[in-house]
Design a protein around this motif. Structure first.
Motif, PDB file in Angstrom:
ATOM      1  N   GLN A  21     -17.787  19.647  -1.927  1.00  0.00           N
ATOM      2  CA  GLN A  21     -19.229  19.403  -1.866  1.00  0.00           C
ATOM      3  C   GLN A  21     -19.575  18.035  -2.460  1.00  0.00           C
ATOM      4  OE1 GLN A  21     -21.587  22.513  -3.630  1.00  0.00           O
ATOM      5  NE2 GLN A  21     -23.233  21.083  -4.144  1.00  0.00           N
ATOM      6  N   ILE A  22     -18.928  17.704  -3.576  1.00  0.00           N
ATOM      7  CA  ILE A  22     -19.181  16.393  -4.192  1.00  0.00           C
ATOM      8  C   ILE A  22     -18.844  15.271  -3.218  1.00  0.00           C
ATOM      9  CG2 ILE A  22     -18.436  14.843  -6.033  1.00  0.00           C
ATOM     10  CD1 ILE A  22     -18.001  17.341  -7.774  1.00  0.00           C
ATOM     11  N   GLU A  23     -17.693  15.392  -2.566  1.00  0.00           N
ATOM     12  CA  GLU A  23     -17.295  14.359  -1.616  1.00  0.00           C
ATOM     13  C   GLU A  23     -18.245  14.301  -0.433  1.00  0.00           C
ATOM     14  OE1 GLU A  23     -13.244  15.248  -0.657  1.00  0.00           O
ATOM     15  OE2 GLU A  23     -12.496  13.800  -2.121  1.00  0.00           O
ATOM     16  N   ALA A  24     -18.689  15.485   0.040  1.00  0.00           N
ATOM     17  CA  ALA A  24     -19.614  15.498   1.181  1.00  0.00           C
ATOM     18  C   ALA A  24     -20.922  14.814   0.819  1.00  0.00           C
ATOM     19  CB  ALA A  24     -19.861  16.935   1.630  1.00  0.00           C
ATOM     20  N   ASP A  25     -21.449  15.092  -0.373  1.00  0.00           N
ATOM     21  CA  ASP A  25     -22.693  14.447  -0.806  1.00  0.00           C
ATOM     22  C   ASP A  25     -22.526  12.941  -0.875  1.00  0.00           C
ATOM     23  OD1 ASP A  25     -23.788  16.923  -0.968  1.00  0.00           O
ATOM     24  OD2 ASP A  25     -23.691  17.084  -3.158  1.00  0.00           O
ATOM     25  N   ARG A  75     -12.209  26.261 -23.893  1.00  0.00           N
ATOM     26  CA  ARG A  75     -12.991  27.474 -24.148  1.00  0.00           C
ATOM     27  C   ARG A  75     -12.293  28.714 -23.614  1.00  0.00           C
ATOM     28  NH1 ARG A  75     -17.466  24.186 -22.513  1.00  0.00           N
ATOM     29  NH2 ARG A  75     -17.419  25.172 -20.466  1.00  0.00           N
ATOM     30  N   GLY A  76     -11.382  28.542 -22.665  1.00  0.00           N
ATOM     31  CA  GLY A  76     -10.700  29.706 -22.113  1.00  0.00           C
ATOM     32  C   GLY A  76     -10.190  29.432 -20.724  1.00  0.00           C
ATOM     33  N   ALA A  77     -10.374  30.404 -19.837  1.00  0.00           N
ATOM     34  CA  ALA A  77      -9.853  30.307 -18.479  1.00  0.00           C
ATOM     35  C   ALA A  77     -10.677  29.307 -17.676  1.00  0.00           C
ATOM     36  CB  ALA A  77      -9.898  31.681 -17.816  1.00  0.00           C
ATOM     37  N   PRO A  78     -10.126  28.792 -16.576  1.00  0.00           N
ATOM     38  CA  PRO A  78     -10.865  27.822 -15.767  1.00  0.00           C
ATOM     39  C   PRO A  78     -12.107  28.466 -15.159  1.00  0.00           C
ATOM     40  CG  PRO A  78      -8.920  28.585 -14.615  1.00  0.00           C
ATOM     41  CD  PRO A  78      -8.817  29.103 -16.011  1.00  0.00           C
ATOM     42  N   MET A  79     -13.200  27.693 -15.120  1.00  0.00           N
ATOM     43  CA  MET A  79     -14.457  28.189 -14.573  1.00  0.00           C
ATOM     44  C   MET A  79     -15.007  27.142 -13.616  1.00  0.00           C
ATOM     45  SD  MET A  79     -16.236  29.957 -17.892  1.00  0.00           S
ATOM     46  CE  MET A  79     -16.606  28.391 -18.603  1.00  0.00           C
ATOM     47  N   MET A  80     -16.085  27.500 -12.906  1.00  0.00           N
ATOM     48  CA  MET A  80     -16.726  26.568 -11.995  1.00  0.00           C
ATOM     49  C   MET A  80     -17.214  25.351 -12.771  1.00  0.00           C
ATOM     50  SD  MET A  80     -17.924  25.949  -8.893  1.00  0.00           S
ATOM     51  CE  MET A  80     -18.182  27.480  -8.038  1.00  0.00           C
ATOM     52  N   PRO A  81     -16.814  24.155 -12.351  1.00  0.00           N
ATOM     53  CA  PRO A  81     -17.261  22.974 -13.095  1.00  0.00           C
ATOM     54  C   PRO A  81     -18.770  22.817 -13.026  1.00  0.00           C
ATOM     55  CG  PRO A  81     -16.271  22.343 -11.002  1.00  0.00           C
ATOM     56  CD  PRO A  81     -16.022  23.810 -11.171  1.00  0.00           C
ATOM     57  N   GLU A  82     -19.287  22.236 -14.069  1.00  0.00           N
ATOM     58  CA  GLU A  82     -20.726  21.990 -14.111  1.00  0.00           C
ATOM     59  C   GLU A  82     -21.093  20.945 -13.058  1.00  0.00           C
ATOM     60  OE1 GLU A  82     -21.458  20.709 -18.011  1.00  0.00           O
ATOM     61  OE2 GLU A  82     -20.795  22.574 -18.961  1.00  0.00           O
ATOM     62  N   PRO A  83     -22.295  21.035 -12.511  1.00  0.00           N
ATOM     63  CA  PRO A  83     -22.708  20.008 -11.539  1.00  0.00           C
ATOM     64  C   PRO A  83     -22.598  18.630 -12.154  1.00  0.00           C
ATOM     65  CG  PRO A  83     -24.290  21.817 -11.587  1.00  0.00           C
ATOM     66  CD  PRO A  83     -23.354  22.041 -12.734  1.00  0.00           C
ATOM     67  N   PRO A  84     -21.999  17.690 -11.448  1.00  0.00           N
ATOM     68  CA  PRO A  84     -21.808  16.356 -12.040  1.00  0.00           C
ATOM     69  C   PRO A  84     -23.126  15.655 -12.268  1.00  0.00           C
ATOM     70  CG  PRO A  84     -21.274  16.330  -9.701  1.00  0.00           C
ATOM     71  CD  PRO A  84     -21.524  17.763 -10.065  1.00  0.00           C
ATOM     72  N   GLY A  85     -23.196  14.918 -13.330  1.00  0.00           N
ATOM     73  CA  GLY A  85     -24.380  14.126 -13.596  1.00  0.00           C
ATOM     74  C   GLY A  85     -24.449  12.927 -12.670  1.00  0.00           C
ATOM     75  N   ALA A  86     -25.607  12.392 -12.540  1.00  0.00           N
ATOM     76  CA  ALA A  86     -25.771  11.235 -11.656  1.00  0.00           C
ATOM     77  C   ALA A  86     -24.990  10.059 -12.212  1.00  0.00           C
ATOM     78  CB  ALA A  86     -27.248  10.887 -11.541  1.00  0.00           C
ATOM     79  N   PRO A  87     -24.232   9.372 -11.364  1.00  0.00           N
ATOM     80  CA  PRO A  87     -23.479   8.217 -11.857  1.00  0.00           C
ATOM     81  C   PRO A  87     -24.405   7.113 -12.338  1.00  0.00           C
ATOM     82  CG  PRO A  87     -23.451   8.293  -9.459  1.00  0.00           C
ATOM     83  CD  PRO A  87     -24.085   9.561  -9.917  1.00  0.00           C
ATOM     84  N   ALA A  88     -23.852   6.262 -13.155  1.00  0.00           N
ATOM     85  CA  ALA A  88     -24.657   5.157 -13.674  1.00  0.00           C
ATOM     86  C   ALA A  88     -25.189   4.311 -12.513  1.00  0.00           C
ATOM     87  CB  ALA A  88     -23.813   4.292 -14.611  1.00  0.00           C
ATOM     88  N   ALA A  89     -26.442   3.931 -12.631  1.00  0.00           N
ATOM     89  CA  ALA A  89     -27.067   3.155 -11.548  1.00  0.00           C
ATOM     90  C   ALA A  89     -26.353   1.826 -11.379  1.00  0.00           C
ATOM     91  CB  ALA A  89     -28.548   2.926 -11.858  1.00  0.00           C
ATOM     92  N   PRO A  90     -25.887   1.522 -10.169  1.00  0.00           N
ATOM     93  CA  PRO A  90     -25.205   0.235  -9.965  1.00  0.00           C
ATOM     94  C   PRO A  90     -26.180  -0.921 -10.089  1.00  0.00           C
ATOM     95  CG  PRO A  90     -25.518   1.386  -7.880  1.00  0.00           C
ATOM     96  CD  PRO A  90     -25.950   2.326  -8.949  1.00  0.00           C
TER      97      PRO A  90
END
Length: 558
Positions: A345-349, A487-502
């Motif tokens: 999904q990240i790559e598609a966005d 913290r423990g077992a692998p979980m769904m990663p948090e939604p990535p924050g917006a990258p620094a503005a170029p």
């Protein structure tokens, strides 16, 4: 392997025991009784293991330690097929390597001495001439032998020096030939080959080499006792002279020579002392009793399965089967799939943003900024995929180890019924134990993945050619993965924050791309297969999300 180790140790102990008692036994009961004692280590080398119930020492009872949860693994678990696992480098088998080295040494030692004996016999007989016949055995003279010797395991021969007729007088010749005839009649050459075979198996053992020399001396002393059993003082004197005239150096180990220089002093001392030459029945009985006791007391044992109705009952506090193990590993697999879906999904966005910016503007600076954001997003997606792959590989290894242990046997190595123990069923600290061996440790797995992610983060931090904006984005993604694994077992990663503005070349901020709808939580919890597709068609940007093959949302933008 354990039987072989026990046999070598027990035979060594019996050799040492015979070395200690052979002299007192020879003085008390005669050399022939002392020679019988060497049957003990020889029989111990070929003795198979006895059933455990026959052992003279009772086995200590097995004490069961209390466990949190215990149950039986059904016998049908052995039929579970092994799952395909990644190929890892196997550790070096030191036991097998030592075993191969020991066998190679034994073969080289035995073949070397057997070749020396065969070559000595061939060369001695090739240079020999017929001399006489003694007791149905041919006597030949050869220039190769300095002393009368008995040769031949199947074709018996006595070989004497070429000057045998004038070096020895008539009494000495008679006694010398009688000595070699006794060797043949007692099958001493076969005993020497058997002793050489045992010595070859103990080629590394100094006790065995000392014992073999003592065995050969006792063999010659027993033969002397047989020859002199009906002799008088003149015969003993003539026999001692024959031994002195026959003193020879080193010969092949299996050869029965009349006079060995290394044994001469001990044999002359026994003859001069007039040691017992008789072989009393009481002495034979005592020797055989001692041999049997030594062999049985050092015998190895094996466990014999008791009848089915005699198996000890195992009380199960709660039930666990392979389904629970598979469920735990399936959860890891599901989370890894979720991580990969989020990465897609990240790559598609990012691809959609780059396509829209390229279509909506001709500004090269904005296009460069969008490309940088796309690169950063792809780096973040790769980091997420790496974490998912690590979790999947660890799950595959754990599944394979568990099923191998279940399929190995219905019994543990100690003979007890196979049982599984779940020490802690918590999500982050689960440990599965089979037959006292840990086959899955969630905490250890977590530590290994954390170490791998930390190493990946260090490599990214050291990469000199990576732009700082991309480095910061990738490091942030790895830091989130590290925090989740800690913290423990692998979980769904948090939604990535917006990258620094170029930034544009003049330092001003680049125009922000149009915002996209939030789709990271479009699928319900527990979805195993999430598919995100984004493309451009007929001037429209179309994004479609499918959850387990069912389309749940579709958005279109111009």
């Amino acid at each position: 392997m354990s039987w072989l180790f026990e046999t070598m140790i027990a035979a060594t102990l019996l050799m040492a025991l015979v070395l200690l008692i052979r002299r007192p036994v020879a003085d008390a009961l005669g050399p022939r009784i002392a020679y019988l004692l060497w049957l003990a280590p020889a029989l111990r080398m070929i003795m198979p293991p006895l059933p455990s119930g026959w052992s003279p020492v009772a086995a200590a009872p097995i004490v069961e330690l209390p466990i949190i949860t215990e149950t039986l693994i059904p016998a049908e678990a052995g039929a579970i097929a092994e799952a395909t696992a990644p190929v890892f480098a196997a550790p070096m088998d030191w036991v097998g390597l030592c075993l191969a080295f020991w066998i190679a040494g034994a073969v080289i030692f035995f073949v070397g001495h057997a070749f020396a004996y065969a070559d000595f016999s061939r060369r001695a007989q090739r240079r020999a001439t017929g001399l006489m016949d003694a007791g149905g055995i041919p006597v030949i003279a050869s220039s190769l032998v300095p002393s009368p010797v008995a040769l031949g395991l199947f074709t018996r021969t006595i070989i004497v020096p070429v000057d045998f007729l004038w070096r020895y007088d008539a009494a000495e010749r008679r006694l010398a030939l009688a000595h070699e005839l006794v060797h043949h009649r007692r099958y001493d050459l076969i005993a020497n080959v058997a002793g050489l075979a045992i010595l070859s198996l103990h080629w590394w053992n100094p006790v065995a080499h000392i014992a073999f020399r003592a065995f050969r001396l006792d063999q010659e002393a027993a033969c002397d006792a047989v020859v002199l059993s009906t002799s008088n003082a003149d015969d003993r004197r003539a026999y001692g002279n024959a031994l002195y005239k026959s003193a020879a150096g080193t010969m092949p180990l299996a050869v029965c020579a009349l006079g060995s220089a290394s044994q001469l002093k001990a044999r002359l001392r026994l003859i001069a002392r007039g040691s017992r030459n008789a072989m009393p029945l009481r002495g034979v009985a005592l020797a055989l009793l001692g041999v049997g006791a030594g062999v049985v007391m050092t015998a190895s044992t094996i466990s014999v399965a008791a009848p089915a109705d005699a198996q000890p009952a195992v009380v199960a506090n709660s039930e666990i089967d392979t389904g629970e193990i598979d469920a735990e590993l399936a959860r890891v697999e599901a989370e890894a799939s979720d991580i990969e879906a989020a990465a897609a999904q990240i790559e598609a966005d990012a691809a959609d943003r780059l396509a829209r910016v390229s279509a909506d503007t001709d500004d090269s600076a904005a296009r460069i900024a969008a490309q940088a954001a796309d690169t950063a997003a792809r780096g973040q997606a790769d980091a997420a995929r790496n974490a998912a792959e690590s979790a999947r590989q660890a799950a595959d290894v754990t599944r394979t180890q568990a099923r191998k242990a279940l399929a190995s046997a219905a019994k543990c190595p100690d003979g007890s019924r196979m049982s599984a123990q779940v020490i802690d069923k918590g999500r982050d600290t689960m440990r599965i134990v089979l037959c006292g061996k840990v086959i899955h440790d969630q905490a250890k797995l977590r530590d290994e993945v954390v170490a791998g992610l930390r190493e990946a983060r260090n490599e990214v931090a050291r990469e000199a050619d990576m732009p700082e904006s991309i480095r910061a984005t990738v490091l942030a993604s790895l830091d989130r993965s590290l925090a989740q694994w800690r913290r423990g077992a692998p979980m769904m990663p948090e939604p990535p924050g917006a990258p620094a503005a170029p930034r544009l070349p003049d330092g001003s901020a680049a125009p922000a791309p149009p915002a996209l709808p939030e789709i990271s939580n479009a699928c319900p919890a527990g979805t195993r297969n999430t598919h995100v597709e984004s493309n451009s068609r007929d001037g429209r940007n179309i994004t479609t999300i499918s959850c387990d093959g069912r389309t749940v949302t579709s958005s279109t933008r111009r």
